[in-house]
Design an enzyme around this catalytic site. Sequence first.
Site, mmCIF file in Angstrom:
data_model
loop_
_atom_site.group_PDB
_atom_site.id
_atom_site.type_symbol
_atom_site.label_atom_id
_atom_site.label_comp_id
_atom_site.label_asym_id
_atom_site.label_seq_id
_atom_site.Cartn_x
_atom_site.Cartn_y
_atom_site.Cartn_z
ATOM 1 N N TYR A 44 -61.397 23.793 2.655
ATOM 2 C CA TYR A 44 -62.048 23.217 2.910
ATOM 3 C C TYR A 44 -62.735 22.037 2.706
ATOM 4 C CZ TYR A 44 -65.552 24.566 -0.616
ATOM 5 O OH TYR A 44 -65.945 24.927 -1.590
ATOM 6 N N ARG A 63 -59.052 14.435 -0.794
ATOM 7 C CA ARG A 63 -58.587 15.597 -1.696
ATOM 8 C C ARG A 63 -58.045 16.845 -0.249
ATOM 9 N NH1 ARG A 63 -63.744 17.407 -4.298
ATOM 10 N NH2 ARG A 63 -64.393 17.281 -2.075
ATOM 11 N N ARG A 112 -50.902 40.587 10.709
ATOM 12 C CA ARG A 112 -51.414 40.867 8.656
ATOM 13 C C ARG A 112 -49.802 40.327 8.341
ATOM 14 N NH1 ARG A 112 -52.699 43.345 4.908
ATOM 15 N NH2 ARG A 112 -54.262 42.737 3.211
ATOM 16 N N HIS A 114 -48.554 38.874 3.529
ATOM 17 C CA HIS A 114 -49.209 38.288 2.804
ATOM 18 C C HIS A 114 -48.026 36.896 2.782
ATOM 19 C CE1 HIS A 114 -51.012 41.590 1.739
ATOM 20 N NE2 HIS A 114 -51.822 41.481 0.260
ATOM 21 N N LYS A 159 -59.107 23.236 -3.155
ATOM 22 C CA LYS A 159 -60.261 23.801 -2.727
ATOM 23 C C LYS A 159 -60.266 24.977 -1.490
ATOM 24 C CE LYS A 159 -64.658 20.929 -1.338
ATOM 25 N NZ LYS A 159 -65.183 21.683 -2.626
ATOM 26 N N GLU A 196 -66.183 24.374 -14.910
ATOM 27 C CA GLU A 196 -66.828 23.759 -14.004
ATOM 28 C C GLU A 196 -68.622 24.226 -13.688
ATOM 29 O OE1 GLU A 196 -64.906 22.395 -10.388
ATOM 30 O OE2 GLU A 196 -64.131 24.731 -11.070
#
Length: 304
Positions: A44, A63, A112, A114, A159, A196
Amino acid sequence: MPSTAPTQPDLPDLPCLLNGELLPLREARVSVMDRGFVFGDGVYEVIPVYGRRLFRFDDHMARLQRNLGKLRIPAPHSRDGWLALARRLIAALRDSPDQLLYLQVTRGVALRDHVMPAGLAPTVFMTVSPLRGASAEQRHQGAACVTARDFRWERGDIKSISLLGNVLARQVSADQGAAETVLLREGHNGTLYLTEASASNVWIVQDGALLGPPPSDWLLEGVRAELLRELCEDCGIAFNRKPISEAELFAADEVILSSSTKEVLPVTLLDGEAVGHGALRGKPGPVYARLYEAYQRAKLEQSI
């Protein structure tokens, strides 16, 4: 018989784009088999909008492209395609010239498994909301923060929408009435080092210089990192990236947070102890003040 379905909260009357379709946020629907829902398999971006103009748009897009590449998700749009979608959405929120644009890309819908399925069409969700930054009181008095061990996974450079670690970290400070949780991770020598915060980058001021942790897999490279480097150069403030120990954090002249919503924000209380020294102890410092003023100028100059 009465329904046993849980009551759904009323969502605000905000616009969104779901796979290019403009619709009210409360009407948006995604498959339960979307890998973003099942695995948190997506990335995101959050972009501030000032006067209906996107701030540092190209840095955010760069980014996003890097993070899509790290997850092997094909880019759904070009830079110009993203810009057209963003401007369409910004225009749909008519009463708020200052906005926060959120965009999310997941790998898409599949049964589903992995293993990353090939050939999926990514799911693209975008929405905007009125921008609510730091309060005047926080800017005048500074923010209180607490520290905690950085217990998140070791790919903080992505992110990712998989933010449970950040949610748990932020709740540590929320439970104590603090604005942020500053995270420290143990290094090879057993010393704790700054990474951070739960939703911010963290900087310290030492002898007039702005210092931040070096880029690594442990922390997200915030768009504001490059911006602050530029602002420091413009203001004649020394800038450096280096490992920052817990002792250096607590001995700093100033501690500053940066993020899309906070812009830059002074931390004046850390674990109940006043930040800084002498007459400025527990007060926003001069480096913060100069960076905040420079940031306001950049908002006018670097938005499209």
